[in-house]
Design an enzyme around this catalytic site. Structure first.
Site, PDB file in Angstrom:
ATOM      1  N   SER A   8       0.849  -1.193   0.000  1.00 33.96           N
ATOM      2  CA  SER A   8       0.000   0.000   0.000  1.00 33.96           C
ATOM      3  C   SER A   8       0.881   1.240   0.000  1.00 33.96           C
ATOM      4  CB  SER A   8      -0.900   0.011   1.234  1.00 33.96           C
ATOM      5  OG  SER A   8      -1.461   1.307   1.382  1.00 33.96           O
ATOM      6  N   HIS A  31      -1.361  -1.326  -4.121  1.00 25.60           N
ATOM      7  CA  HIS A  31      -2.619  -0.955  -3.463  1.00 25.60           C
ATOM      8  C   HIS A  31      -2.668   0.566  -3.290  1.00 25.60           C
ATOM      9  CE1 HIS A  31      -6.072  -2.021  -0.870  1.00 25.60           C
ATOM     10  NE2 HIS A  31      -5.662  -1.068  -0.036  1.00 25.60           N
ATOM     11  N   ASP A  33      -4.918   3.563  -1.775  1.00 21.45           N
ATOM     12  CA  ASP A  33      -6.010   3.871  -0.841  1.00 21.45           C
ATOM     13  C   ASP A  33      -6.590   5.252  -1.121  1.00 21.45           C
ATOM     14  OD1 ASP A  33      -6.138   1.595   1.001  1.00 21.45           O
ATOM     15  OD2 ASP A  33      -4.088   2.157   1.529  1.00 21.45           O
ATOM     16  N   MET A  35      -9.219   7.941   0.003  1.00 22.12           N
ATOM     17  CA  MET A  35     -10.042   8.322   1.169  1.00 22.12           C
ATOM     18  C   MET A  35     -10.575   9.724   0.953  1.00 22.12           C
ATOM     19  SD  MET A  35      -7.722   6.990   4.326  1.00 22.12           S
ATOM     20  CE  MET A  35      -6.717   5.503   4.239  1.00 22.12           C
ATOM     21  N   HIS A  64      -8.470   0.896  -3.755  1.00 21.46           N
ATOM     22  CA  HIS A  64      -9.377   0.663  -2.617  1.00 21.46           C
ATOM     23  C   HIS A  64     -10.077   1.970  -2.302  1.00 21.46           C
ATOM     24  CE1 HIS A  64      -9.616  -0.355   2.001  1.00 21.46           C
ATOM     25  NE2 HIS A  64     -10.802  -0.295   1.450  1.00 21.46           N
ATOM     26  N   MET A  66     -12.252   4.165  -0.216  1.00 21.25           N
ATOM     27  CA  MET A  66     -12.895   4.400   1.079  1.00 21.25           C
ATOM     28  C   MET A  66     -13.614   5.732   0.961  1.00 21.25           C
ATOM     29  SD  MET A  66      -9.755   2.970   3.368  1.00 21.25           S
ATOM     30  CE  MET A  66      -8.672   3.134   1.970  1.00 21.25           C
ATOM     31  N   MET A 135     -11.572  -6.170   5.622  1.00 21.25           N
ATOM     32  CA  MET A 135     -10.737  -5.215   6.365  1.00 21.25           C
ATOM     33  C   MET A 135     -10.357  -5.833   7.704  1.00 21.25           C
ATOM     34  SD  MET A 135     -10.129  -2.508   4.572  1.00 21.25           S
ATOM     35  CE  MET A 135      -9.295  -1.598   5.882  1.00 21.25           C
ATOM     36  N   PHE A 141      -6.644   4.556   8.329  1.00 20.24           N
ATOM     37  CA  PHE A 141      -5.248   4.853   8.652  1.00 20.24           C
ATOM     38  C   PHE A 141      -4.371   3.611   8.523  1.00 20.24           C
ATOM     39  CE2 PHE A 141      -7.978   7.792  10.858  1.00 20.24           C
ATOM     40  CZ  PHE A 141      -7.408   9.020  10.536  1.00 20.24           C
ATOM     41  N   GLY A 142      -3.120   3.835   8.127  1.00 18.65           N
ATOM     42  CA  GLY A 142      -2.143   2.759   8.131  1.00 18.65           C
ATOM     43  C   GLY A 142      -1.568   2.593   9.533  1.00 18.65           C
ATOM     44  N   GLY A 143      -0.804   1.551   9.716  1.00 13.39           N
ATOM     45  CA  GLY A 143      -0.073   1.359  10.965  1.00 13.39           C
ATOM     46  C   GLY A 143      -0.897   0.925  12.160  1.00 13.39           C
ATOM     47  N   ASP A 173      -6.549  -6.540   4.511  1.00 14.03           N
ATOM     48  CA  ASP A 173      -5.928  -5.212   4.490  1.00 14.03           C
ATOM     49  C   ASP A 173      -5.978  -4.608   5.878  1.00 14.03           C
ATOM     50  OD1 ASP A 173      -5.043  -2.658   3.874  1.00 14.03           O
ATOM     51  OD2 ASP A 173      -6.825  -2.095   2.717  1.00 14.03           O
ATOM     52  N   GLY A 174      -4.775  -4.338   6.424  1.00 14.64           N
ATOM     53  CA  GLY A 174      -4.687  -3.678   7.711  1.00 14.64           C
ATOM     54  C   GLY A 174      -3.929  -4.511   8.729  1.00 14.64           C
ATOM     55  N   GLY A 175      -2.775  -4.011   9.162  1.00 12.20           N
ATOM     56  CA  GLY A 175      -2.023  -4.706  10.204  1.00 12.20           C
ATOM     57  C   GLY A 175      -1.389  -6.007   9.744  1.00 12.20           C
ATOM     58  N   SER A 196       2.767  -0.396   6.093  1.00  8.75           N
ATOM     59  CA  SER A 196       3.944  -0.156   6.929  1.00  8.75           C
ATOM     60  C   SER A 196       4.910  -1.331   6.916  1.00  8.75           C
ATOM     61  CB  SER A 196       3.540   0.230   8.348  1.00  8.75           C
ATOM     62  OG  SER A 196       2.357  -0.392   8.725  1.00  8.75           O
TER      63      SER A 196
HETATM   64  C1  DX5 Z   1      -6.311   1.441   5.836  1.00 10.22           C
HETATM   65  C2  DX5 Z   1      -5.903   1.147   4.412  1.00 10.22           C
HETATM   66  C3  DX5 Z   1      -4.772   0.203   4.299  1.00 10.22           C
HETATM   67  C4  DX5 Z   1      -3.475   0.694   4.900  1.00 10.22           C
HETATM   68  C5  DX5 Z   1      -2.791  -0.502   5.492  1.00 10.22           C
HETATM   69  O1  DX5 Z   1      -7.526   2.079   5.836  1.00 10.22           O
HETATM   70  O2  DX5 Z   1      -6.995   0.610   3.693  1.00 10.22           O
HETATM   71  O3  DX5 Z   1      -4.562  -0.191   2.944  1.00 10.22           O
HETATM   72  O4  DX5 Z   1      -2.606   1.273   3.965  1.00 10.22           O
HETATM   73  O5  DX5 Z   1      -1.686  -0.080   6.204  1.00 10.22           O
HETATM   74  P1  DX5 Z   1      -0.911  -1.067   7.198  1.00 10.22           P
HETATM   75  O6  DX5 Z   1      -0.422  -2.224   6.379  1.00 10.22           O
HETATM   76  O7  DX5 Z   1       0.187  -0.211   7.719  1.00 10.22           O
HETATM   77  O8  DX5 Z   1      -1.886  -1.502   8.242  1.00 10.22           O
HETATM   78 ZN    ZN Z   2      -6.539  -0.286   1.714  1.00  9.02          ZN
END
Ligand code: DX5
Ligand code: ZN
Length: 227
Positions: A8, A31, A33, A35, A64, A66, A135, A141-143, A173-175, A196
């Site tokens: 991402s 990927h 994102d 938003m 993706h 959002m 999800m 948010f990432g991380g 997707d996520g974590g 991340s």
């Molecule tokens: C969160 C995004 C993810 C994000 C994942 O809303 O949809 O794609 O970039 O980031 P990590 O891998 O750091 O959780």
């Molecule tokens: Zn995403």
């Protein structure tokens, strides 16, 4: 079972995106994102960014969305050159007709489910989609930390896809990290987004390779002979 790793770019250096894309040449898809500050409390990029990224990278774009009102905005991303366009079930008015429009335009159509959204209403609609995104954090948010409670939903989707003999990619997707990816692979994911975990290292290509190895070390629930 094919394992796809989709970095991402939310976690990439926005001032050097072309260079960052060059550092993830071994990625299966990129990927992206999108938003809108309405569907999620964060704002990233839009159509012109996707158009430009499609021009500078040979890696297919996994968009993706959002955003609110994907029925109105999603087709533009297919037109902009996205290989795959995933919109949120919670935001779509007519998910099936939107998916059909995206496919007609030559894109893969994906539907995303927030952690608290039940998969049951979508199981019968699976033939309409090329991808379901489960999800594994709250979008925005990432991380953030992976939410393991989403795994039974993923497994249920994997069983439904398998039992119907469909070729629908199941994305998480996520974590996603080398520590969590195995759990998602075992529950039935084949397509892994990581922000991340890929970009917060000196050598993103090495991170991609370790994620791929960690996913492959855990047998998918429908791998030959596993179930
Ligand atoms: C969160 C995004 C993810 C994000 C994942 O809303 O949809 O794609 O970039 O980031 P990590 O891998 O750091 O959780
Ligand atoms: Zn995403």
């Amino acid at each position: 079972m094919t394992t796809r790793i989709n970095p991402s770019i939310l976690a990439a250096d926005f001032a050097n995106l072309e260079r960052e894309l060059g550092r993830i040449a071994s990625a299966d898809l990129v990927h992206v994102d999108i938003m809108d500050n309405h569907f999620v409390p964060n704002l990233t990029f839009g159509l012109p960014m996707v158009e430009r990224l499609a021009q500078v990278t040979p890696i297919p774009l996994d968009v993706h969305l959002m955003i609110d009102d994907p029925d109105r905005w999603a087709p533009g991303y297919a037109e902009a050159g996205a290989f795959s366009v995933t919109f949120h079930a919670e935001a779509a008015g007519e998910p099936v007709s939107l998916a059909r429009r995206l496919r007609d335009m030559g894109a893969r159509a994906g539907i995303a489910l927030k952690p608290g959204t039940d998969a049951a209403p979508y199981l019968d609609l699976l033939p309409e989609f090329d991808q379901v995104l489960v999800m594994t954090v709250e979008p925005g948010f990432g991380g953030q930390s992976f939410i393991p409670e989403t795994m039974p939903k993923l497994a249920r989707l994997a069983d439904a896809v398998h039992d119907a003999g469909l070729d629908v990619w199941l994305q998480v997707d996520g974590g996603i990290t080398a520590d969590t990816i195995g759990m998602a692979a075992e529950a039935g994911a084949d397509t892994f987004v990581a922000g991340s975990a890929v970009f917060n290292g000196d050598v993103p290509a090495e991170r991609i390779a370790s994620l791929r190895a960690a996913a492959s070390a855990h047998p998918h629930r429908h791998a030959a002979g596993h179930r």
